[in-house]
Design a protein around this motif. Structure first.
Motif, short mmCIF file in Angstrom:
data_model
loop_
_atom_site.label_atom_id
_atom_site.label_comp_id
_atom_site.label_asym_id
_atom_site.label_seq_id
_atom_site.Cartn_x
_atom_site.Cartn_y
_atom_site.Cartn_z
N ARG A 188 15.20 21.81 -47.10
CA ARG A 188 16.44 22.15 -46.39
C ARG A 188 16.08 22.62 -44.97
N THR A 189 17.01 22.40 -44.04
CA THR A 189 16.80 22.85 -42.66
C THR A 189 18.14 23.20 -42.04
N ALA A 190 18.10 23.64 -40.78
CA ALA A 190 19.31 24.08 -40.09
C ALA A 190 19.39 23.49 -38.70
N VAL A 191 20.62 23.25 -38.24
CA VAL A 191 20.89 22.85 -36.86
C VAL A 191 22.06 23.67 -36.36
N VAL A 192 22.20 23.78 -35.04
CA VAL A 192 23.41 24.34 -34.44
C VAL A 192 24.10 23.23 -33.65
N GLY A 214 15.70 16.35 -33.23
CA GLY A 214 15.23 16.73 -34.55
C GLY A 214 14.78 15.56 -35.40
N MET A 215 13.65 15.74 -36.08
CA MET A 215 13.17 14.77 -37.06
C MET A 215 12.47 15.53 -38.17
N ALA A 258 10.88 15.13 -42.40
CA ALA A 258 10.45 14.20 -43.44
C ALA A 258 10.28 14.94 -44.75
N THR A 259 10.64 14.26 -45.84
CA THR A 259 10.34 14.73 -47.19
C THR A 259 9.50 13.64 -47.86
N ASP A 260 9.30 13.75 -49.15
CA ASP A 260 8.54 12.71 -49.84
C ASP A 260 9.31 11.41 -49.95
N ARG A 261 10.64 11.45 -49.76
CA ARG A 261 11.46 10.25 -49.92
C ARG A 261 12.31 9.90 -48.70
N ILE A 262 12.58 10.89 -47.84
CA ILE A 262 13.57 10.73 -46.79
C ILE A 262 12.97 11.02 -45.42
N LEU A 263 13.34 10.19 -44.44
CA LEU A 263 13.12 10.51 -43.03
C LEU A 263 14.49 10.80 -42.44
N ALA A 264 14.69 12.00 -41.93
CA ALA A 264 15.98 12.41 -41.39
C ALA A 264 15.87 12.55 -39.88
N LYS A 265 16.95 12.17 -39.19
CA LYS A 265 16.95 12.21 -37.72
C LYS A 265 18.31 12.69 -37.24
N GLY A 266 18.28 13.50 -36.18
CA GLY A 266 19.51 13.84 -35.50
C GLY A 266 19.84 12.80 -34.46
N LEU A 310 25.62 12.54 -42.30
CA LEU A 310 26.41 13.75 -42.20
C LEU A 310 26.96 13.88 -40.79
N GLU A 311 28.28 13.76 -40.66
CA GLU A 311 28.95 13.93 -39.36
C GLU A 311 29.27 15.41 -39.15
N LEU A 312 28.87 15.93 -37.99
CA LEU A 312 29.21 17.30 -37.61
C LEU A 312 30.42 17.28 -36.68
N ASP A 313 31.00 18.45 -36.43
CA ASP A 313 32.19 18.52 -35.59
C ASP A 313 31.91 18.18 -34.13
N GLY A 314 30.66 18.36 -33.72
CA GLY A 314 30.30 18.08 -32.33
C GLY A 314 28.81 17.83 -32.23
N PRO A 315 28.32 17.54 -31.04
CA PRO A 315 26.90 17.21 -30.85
C PRO A 315 25.97 18.35 -31.24
N ILE A 316 24.81 17.98 -31.77
CA ILE A 316 23.76 18.95 -32.07
C ILE A 316 23.27 19.56 -30.75
N CYS A 317 23.22 20.88 -30.68
CA CYS A 317 22.78 21.55 -29.45
C CYS A 317 21.60 22.47 -29.69
N GLY A 318 21.10 22.49 -30.91
CA GLY A 318 19.90 23.26 -31.23
C GLY A 318 19.45 22.92 -32.63
N TYR A 319 18.15 23.05 -32.87
CA TYR A 319 17.62 22.75 -34.21
C TYR A 319 16.30 23.48 -34.38
N THR A 320 15.77 23.43 -35.58
CA THR A 320 14.46 23.98 -35.88
C THR A 320 13.62 22.91 -36.54
N ARG A 321 12.32 22.99 -36.34
CA ARG A 321 11.40 22.10 -37.05
C ARG A 321 11.08 22.63 -38.43
#
Length: 479
Positions: free
Chosen positions: A125-129, A73-74, A76-84, A107-118
């Motif tokens: 805002r966005t979501a990951v599993v 996952g990657m 972008a907003t006007d100020r932030i580049l976010a990466k999983g 942001l630390e999650l309880d376990g590894p990211i196993c799914g996401y959306t673009r």
């Protein structure tokens, strides 16, 4: 050393020299007015200067030989580049020089990211599993998180069921489990988990509706944007050895009512289809794999889910790419750009003299060709995404001497307008491979991001690895 374990404590470098904020507006025809709960459809504004400069760089130089780090996952907003990065989401400021550990948020999650959306909402805002509680492969992939990309705040999370992969749905009792999919549409976060689909209220995180499937069918992925389409996979045949093969598998698509989860229409793919992706929900376009490898046809559907037109890729004369990874994005088709009336793909590379290709448009109502944009000799054109009624495309130089470019193509006038000319370090050339990397155009900037990072094959003193590169305008954005 694992990247996710050292972010914030050293071992990586980040530079950026972009100046000025940018806003998403411009000359292209804008989509219908959007609110904060919609999935954004940004119309890019021509930059103040078409001379691109490095706006962002994220890299590491201390990976161990043979080390492999997933980077799903990657955004972008006007100020932030976010990466999983494994089990962590990090947000990094664009346009600043950052020392190790200076990420804007983490942001630390309880376990590894196993799914996401673009998909990203208008208010970023966005979501990951992610997996539950540990790093083991057999840990259940059964949690969803909704995250604010501007500040890294976890807005809400929830745990959803899992089911065993295959023709018999039910509780998962082995490591062969269905992979969940996640997507966004207006006010809704949708998760498919094999045995059904759950629609969450985007603001509150409460499950607003849920649907179930019965054997031998399971929900296997969801596409979002202007609506939701769920891919349903079904198995047939009495021979247990045939289960899971393409000969025993058929696919259906359901367009969902966002308020109730009820099916507005159902589309059944023809028998013999080996795989199916959904590059666009509205207008609905289906990418079908009916041959040994790759996508063979694009099918446009009407507002009742009926076949409007079939576009044959003519045994590889045209190329359409969709990702097929463990992260289960059925709408991640990086070189298929769908507009209001047309779909754009690229031709096969022409290698007779100097390398070249073209982008071709097809009418969604008739399947006939419409527009053709030639790359010219010594370059390749790749569709990236629509920007209003124009197509954004990469023009990649094959000699690595002439600059690369992000260009805007106008299907009405055949006009090509350069947005950014840019060069890349030799170590980053592979990041332009559209089917292997994340490529995002947002708020006047172009980002290339790897989906995984690998350490050197053999022990070395240093191996510099670029993880994300961003290109912006050499001048501040026009107000």
């Amino acid at each position: 050393m694992i990247i996710a374990g050292v972010l914030g404590t050293g071992g990586w470098l980040l530079w950026g020299r972009d100046s000025g904020d940018s806003e998403a507006s411009g000359k292209s025809q804008a989509p219908a007015a959007q609110g904060p709960l919609d999935v954004r459809e940004t119309v890019e504004k021509p930059p103040a200067s078409i001379n691109g400069k490095m706006a962002f760089r994220f890299s590491v130089d201390d990976m161990k030989p043979g080390e492999h780090v997933e980077m799903p996952g990657m955004w972008a907003t006007d100020r932030i580049l976010a990466k999983g990065i494994n089990k962590t989401l990090v947000g990094m400021s664009i346009g600043t020089d950052a020392a190790p550990g200076d990420e804007k948020w983490r942001l630390e999650l309880d376990g590894p990211i196993c799914g996401y959306t673009r998909d990203v909402t208008v208010d970023n805002r966005t979501a990951v599993v992610f997996r539950a509680n540990d790093w083991a492969d057999e840990a259940l992939c059964n949690q969803v998180a909704f995250v604010d990309l501007d500040n890294g705040r976890l807005l809400w999370s929830d745990r959803f069921p899992v089911s065993q992969a295959g023709r018999e749905s039910g509780d998962a009792t082995s490591t062969d489990k269905d992979r969940p999919g996640v997507a966004l549409a207006h006010g809704t976060v949708a998760v498919t988990w094999g045995g059904g689909t759950i629609g969450y209220d985007m603001e509150k995180g409460a499950a607003r509706w849920s649907t179930t499937t019965t054997a031998p069918c399971q929900d296997m992925g969801v596409a979002g944007g202007r609506g939701l389409i769920v891919r349903e996979q079904c198995w047939s045949g009495d021979d247990p050895l045939s289960v899971g093969t393409w000969r025993s598998t058929t696919f259906k698509l359901r367009k969902l009512d966002l308020a109730t989860g009820a099916a507005l229409w159902t589309y059944s793919a023809a028998e013999g289809v080996r795989n199916l992706h959904v590059p666009s929900v509205d207008p609905a376009v289906v990418a079908v794999s009916a041959g040994a490898t790759g996508i063979t046809d694009l099918i446009s559907l009407d507002d009742q889910g009926r076949n409007r037109a079939t576009i044959s890729l003519r045994n590889g004369a045209y190329v359409a790419d969709c990702s097929d990874t463990d992260y289960f994005l059925i709408d991640d088709c990086p070189t298929i750009a769908v507009g209001k009336d047309q779909v754009f793909i690229r031709s096969k590379d022409q290698l007779e003299k100097q390398t070249s290709n073209w982008i071709i448009g097809f009418d969604l109502a008739t399947g006939k060709t419409t527009k053709k944009f030639d790359s010219g000799p010594g370059a390749l054109l790749h569709p990236v995404r629509m920007s209003g009624d124009r197509l954004l495309a990469l023009r990649l130089s094959e000699d690595h001497i002439a600059p690369n470019a992000l260009v805007s193509l106008d299907p009405r006038t055949d006009e090509e307008v350069p947005y950014l000319y840019f060069g890349l370090p030799s170590e980053a050339q592979l990041m332009t491979l559209t089917d292997q990397n994340d490529i995002v155009v947002q708020d006047g900037r172009l980002f290339f991001g790897v989906k995984a990072a690998n350490g050197p094959a053999e022990p070395k003193t240093k191996q510099w690895s670029y993880l994300v590169l961003g290109v912006g305008s050499g001048a501040p954005q026009k107000s």
